[in-house]
Design a protein around this motif. Structure first.
Motif, PDB file in Angstrom:
ATOM      1  N   TYR A  65       0.822  -1.213   0.000  1.00  0.00           N
ATOM      2  CA  TYR A  65       0.000   0.000   0.000  1.00  0.00           C
ATOM      3  C   TYR A  65       0.855   1.262   0.000  1.00  0.00           C
ATOM      4  O   TYR A  65       0.392   2.324  -0.392  1.00  0.00           O
ATOM      5  CB  TYR A  65      -0.925   0.018   1.211  1.00  0.00           C
ATOM      6  N   ASP A  66       2.100   1.156   0.450  1.00  0.00           N
ATOM      7  CA  ASP A  66       2.971   2.327   0.489  1.00  0.00           C
ATOM      8  C   ASP A  66       3.697   2.573  -0.827  1.00  0.00           C
ATOM      9  O   ASP A  66       4.480   3.510  -0.946  1.00  0.00           O
ATOM     10  CB  ASP A  66       3.982   2.195   1.626  1.00  0.00           C
ATOM     11  N   VAL A  68       4.184   3.779  -4.786  1.00  0.00           N
ATOM     12  CA  VAL A  68       3.740   5.018  -5.431  1.00  0.00           C
ATOM     13  C   VAL A  68       2.609   4.793  -6.430  1.00  0.00           C
ATOM     14  O   VAL A  68       1.906   5.723  -6.810  1.00  0.00           O
ATOM     15  CB  VAL A  68       4.909   5.748  -6.132  1.00  0.00           C
ATOM     16  N   GLY A  69       2.438   3.555  -6.863  1.00  0.00           N
ATOM     17  CA  GLY A  69       1.420   3.203  -7.841  1.00  0.00           C
ATOM     18  C   GLY A  69       1.652   1.763  -8.260  1.00  0.00           C
ATOM     19  O   GLY A  69       2.559   1.095  -7.747  1.00  0.00           O
ATOM     20  N   TYR A  91      -6.944   0.097  -2.770  1.00  0.00           N
ATOM     21  CA  TYR A  91      -5.553   0.494  -2.972  1.00  0.00           C
ATOM     22  C   TYR A  91      -5.496   2.020  -3.117  1.00  0.00           C
ATOM     23  O   TYR A  91      -6.195   2.599  -3.969  1.00  0.00           O
ATOM     24  CB  TYR A  91      -4.984  -0.206  -4.218  1.00  0.00           C
ATOM     25  N   ARG A  93      -3.423   4.258  -4.287  1.00  0.00           N
ATOM     26  CA  ARG A  93      -2.593   4.933  -5.282  1.00  0.00           C
ATOM     27  C   ARG A  93      -3.127   4.683  -6.692  1.00  0.00           C
ATOM     28  O   ARG A  93      -3.907   3.756  -6.911  1.00  0.00           O
ATOM     29  CB  ARG A  93      -1.159   4.398  -5.207  1.00  0.00           C
ATOM     30  N   TRP A  95      -3.259   3.212 -10.405  1.00  0.00           N
ATOM     31  CA  TRP A  95      -2.795   1.959 -11.000  1.00  0.00           C
ATOM     32  C   TRP A  95      -3.377   1.820 -12.393  1.00  0.00           C
ATOM     33  O   TRP A  95      -4.427   2.378 -12.699  1.00  0.00           O
ATOM     34  CB  TRP A  95      -3.132   0.748 -10.126  1.00  0.00           C
ATOM     35  N   VAL A 142       1.729  10.426 -11.137  1.00  0.00           N
ATOM     36  CA  VAL A 142       2.036  10.411  -9.708  1.00  0.00           C
ATOM     37  C   VAL A 142       2.750  11.716  -9.363  1.00  0.00           C
ATOM     38  O   VAL A 142       3.757  12.057  -9.984  1.00  0.00           O
ATOM     39  CB  VAL A 142       2.914   9.190  -9.331  1.00  0.00           C
TER      40      VAL A 142
END
Length: 144
Positions: A65-66, A68-69, A91, A93, A95, A142
């Motif tokens: 989960y941490d 960036v994508g 999620y 971020r 994707w 991002v």
């Protein structure tokens, strides 16, 4: 270094061997190198996960989960991977969903993805180039 998650579903570990007339001759290792080269320009590292089971993919997603994508090729789980869909909905971020083949030019059962409506974008039918395009898109969307 921030991580980009490269998540590949069932049968994608067999790339280069499995039906090369559909999926091409590039291996998953080739794809990983291609994506890593693109995101290195942004200072990102690639964490590549390929699993055969939906639950394993969900755990991998939750464990990152941490990141960036993500670039996600769910394989056939695009059709009925409802648990994966729920995990991707959570999620936090951006994707991008990627498919090596043009799924809409194939059998009708492949024409619907339960996860596509959640994706930041969808790329299909471009072979390994699709992963490169997804990586380029994520480096653009991002925030720095």
């Amino acid at each position: 270094m921030p991580d980009l998650l490269l998540l590949n579903g069932p049968n994608l570990g067999m790339l280069g061997v499995r039906q090369p007339e559909i999926y091409g001759t590039n291996t998953l290792a080739d794809i990983e190198k291609e994506v890593a080269a693109v995101v290195a320009e942004r200072g990102w590292n690639v964490v590549s996960v390929q699993r055969e089971g939906e639950g394993e993919l969900i755990h991998a997603l939750q464990d990152h989960y941490d990141s960036v994508g993500a670039i996600v090729n769910p394989g056939a789980l695009m059709i009925a991977g409802w648990s994966l869909r729920d995990a991707l909905a959570a999620y936090p971020r951006p994707w991008i969903e990627v498919h090596l083949s043009n799924v809409w030019a194939r059998e009708p059962f492949r024409h619907e993805s339960v996860i596509s409506p959640l994706a930041s974008g969808v790329i299909a039918g471009m072979g390994m180039l699709g992963y490169r395009l997804a990586a380029q898109a994520l480096t653009s969307i991002v925030p720095r």
